[in-house]
Design an enzyme around this catalytic site. Structure first.
Site, PDB file in Angstrom:
ATOM      1  N   HIS A 105     -48.132  14.470 -28.304  1.00  0.00           N
ATOM      2  CA  HIS A 105     -49.465  15.028 -28.057  1.00  0.00           C
ATOM      3  C   HIS A 105     -49.627  15.390 -26.589  1.00  0.00           C
ATOM      4  CE1 HIS A 105     -49.935  10.846 -26.857  1.00  0.00           C
ATOM      5  NE2 HIS A 105     -50.969  11.232 -26.107  1.00  0.00           N
ATOM      6  N   ASP A 107     -52.925  15.162 -23.952  1.00  0.00           N
ATOM      7  CA  ASP A 107     -54.149  14.360 -24.023  1.00  0.00           C
ATOM      8  C   ASP A 107     -55.401  15.220 -24.253  1.00  0.00           C
ATOM      9  OD1 ASP A 107     -52.811  11.960 -23.699  1.00  0.00           O
ATOM     10  OD2 ASP A 107     -52.995  11.988 -21.512  1.00  0.00           O
ATOM     11  N   HIS A 259     -46.448  14.351 -24.533  1.00  0.00           N
ATOM     12  CA  HIS A 259     -45.779  13.061 -24.379  1.00  0.00           C
ATOM     13  C   HIS A 259     -45.848  12.252 -25.669  1.00  0.00           C
ATOM     14  CE1 HIS A 259     -49.925  12.616 -22.911  1.00  0.00           C
ATOM     15  NE2 HIS A 259     -49.895  11.375 -23.379  1.00  0.00           N
ATOM     16  N   ARG A 274     -54.798   3.924 -18.411  1.00  0.00           N
ATOM     17  CA  ARG A 274     -54.774   5.350 -18.050  1.00  0.00           C
ATOM     18  C   ARG A 274     -56.086   5.775 -17.406  1.00  0.00           C
ATOM     19  NH1 ARG A 274     -54.709   9.504 -22.822  1.00  0.00           N
ATOM     20  NH2 ARG A 274     -56.847   9.985 -22.266  1.00  0.00           N
TER      21      ARG A 274
HETATM   22  O1  LIG Z   1     -48.471   4.315 -23.759  1.00  0.00           O
HETATM   23  C1  LIG Z   1     -47.902   5.279 -23.240  1.00  0.00           C
HETATM   24  O2  LIG Z   1     -46.798   5.214 -22.720  1.00  0.00           O
HETATM   25  C2  LIG Z   1     -48.569   6.617 -23.243  1.00  0.00           C
HETATM   26  C3  LIG Z   1     -49.877   6.550 -23.913  1.00  0.00           C
HETATM   27  C4  LIG Z   1     -50.601   7.856 -23.901  1.00  0.00           C
HETATM   28  O3  LIG Z   1     -50.424   8.683 -24.733  1.00  0.00           O
HETATM   29  C5  LIG Z   1     -51.513   8.127 -22.799  1.00  0.00           C
HETATM   30  O4  LIG Z   1     -51.693   7.262 -21.941  1.00  0.00           O
HETATM   31  O5  LIG Z   1     -52.071   9.214 -22.763  1.00  0.00           O
HETATM   32 FE   LIG Z   2     -51.514  10.441 -24.252  1.00  0.00          FE
END
Ligand SMILES: O=C(O)CCC(=O)C(=O)O
Ligand SMILES: [Fe+2]
Length: 292
Positions: A105, A107, A259, A274
């Site tokens: 995806h 974000d 990602h 995040r």
């Molecule tokens: O947990 C992760 O490594 C990435 C998670 C994710 O998709 C994000 O933080 O946007």
């Molecule tokens: Fe993400």
């Protein structure tokens, strides 16, 4: 290969991971970075698309402070609350609370103005596994055959966060985020090929997490086209991968990457924090934003 971002000042060191994307950044402490170092990080973010910093010592306060030096922060997420009252900007992904991201995806593409980028900090890492992978959507676009690129240029896609987040939004009775109020997650349209607002480079802007279909073609055609784009985006040569250690920080340009967080760590706990940088409305090739 190693190069110094701004010789002769030795601001920081940028070690490229792939030809087009990915870099390890050393020689900077993200808590005490100078303005010149922050500016070098900001330009490396656009140029290299995903940056990795090792063994940093950020906490929630200093992560938010860092984010504000790189761009404007949004609240945590259109649907999910921040970690606590003091940190409404921090979105936690905790494996013990169903915090997984094991679907490719980009974000929050299900809103009109998806984020510019995200800054992710490893709070607790599993003993094994739990790597994250990033795909370069611009390298993928440019390595499509020319007739396929021309087709993609003309397409518009619908992005819909309902499957992933609709349930949580309904439970909350709606929410407001980034100047918009959401009673429901209304699907939005974005061009399938996005022109990067800072570099002018073009990339595929569809993702399996949130793109529901392509506008103006049959369901069958939409499925086939999206499968073609997804298969191409996630070819190994378009991917860099990071194995997390505590304190590591990743920063990505959400306009040019996708990602995927590997869910391969059994019952170990994994916690990530995040923060999200405000972005603008995607613009297609030779046209404006897609009409909703
Ligand atoms: O947990 C992760 O490594 C990435 C998670 C994710 O998709 C994000 O933080 O946007
Ligand atoms: Fe993400």
């Amino acid at each position: 290969m190693s190069l110094t971002a701004s010789a002769p000042f030795d601001l920081l060191t940028i070690e490229r991971l792939g030809v087009h994307h990915g870099a390890r950044i050393t020689g900077v402490d993200l808590v005490t970075a100078t303005d010149e170092q922050i500016a070098a990080v900001r330009s490396a973010l656009v140029e290299r698309k995903v940056l990795f910093f090792f063994g940093q010592r950020l906490d929630p306060d200093s992560q938010v402070r860092l984010g504000r030096r790189i761009g404007e922060l949004t609240p945590s997420h259109p649907v999910v609350r921040g970690i606590d009252e003091d940190h409404p900007e921090i979105y936690a992904l905790d494996a013990a609370d169903n915090g997984f991201a094991d679907v490719w995806h980009t974000d929050v593409t299900f809103v009109r103005r998806p984020p510019l980028g995200s800054i992710l900090r490893a709070v607790q890492v599993p003993e094994v596994g739990g790597d994250t992978q990033w795909a370069d959507a611009e390298a993928a676009y440019s390595s499509l055959a020319e007739p396929v690129r021309r087709l993609a240029d003309q397409l518009t896609a619908v992005h819909d966060g309902t499957r992933e987040f609709g349930y949580y939004l309904a439970q909350r009775g709606g929410n407001s985020w980034d100047d918009e109020t959401y009673a429901r997650l209304e699907p939005v349209q974005h061009p399938v090929v996005r022109v990067h607002p800072e570099t002018g480079r073009t990339g595929l802007f569809v993702n399996p997490g949130f793109t529901s279909h392509i506008v103006g073609v049959s369901e069958f055609e939409s499925r086939g086209l999206l499968d073609l784009f997804y298969g191409h985006l996630t070819k190994p040569e378009h991917i860099v991968r990071h194995h997390w250690r505590p304190g590591d920080v990743a920063m990505w340009d959400n306009r040019s990457t996708l990602h995927y967080a590997n869910r391969d760590y059994g019952d170990f706990r994994r916690i990530m924090h995040r923060i999200t940088l405000r972005g603008d409305e995607p613009v297609g090739r030779g046209r404006g934003p897609a009409h909703r």
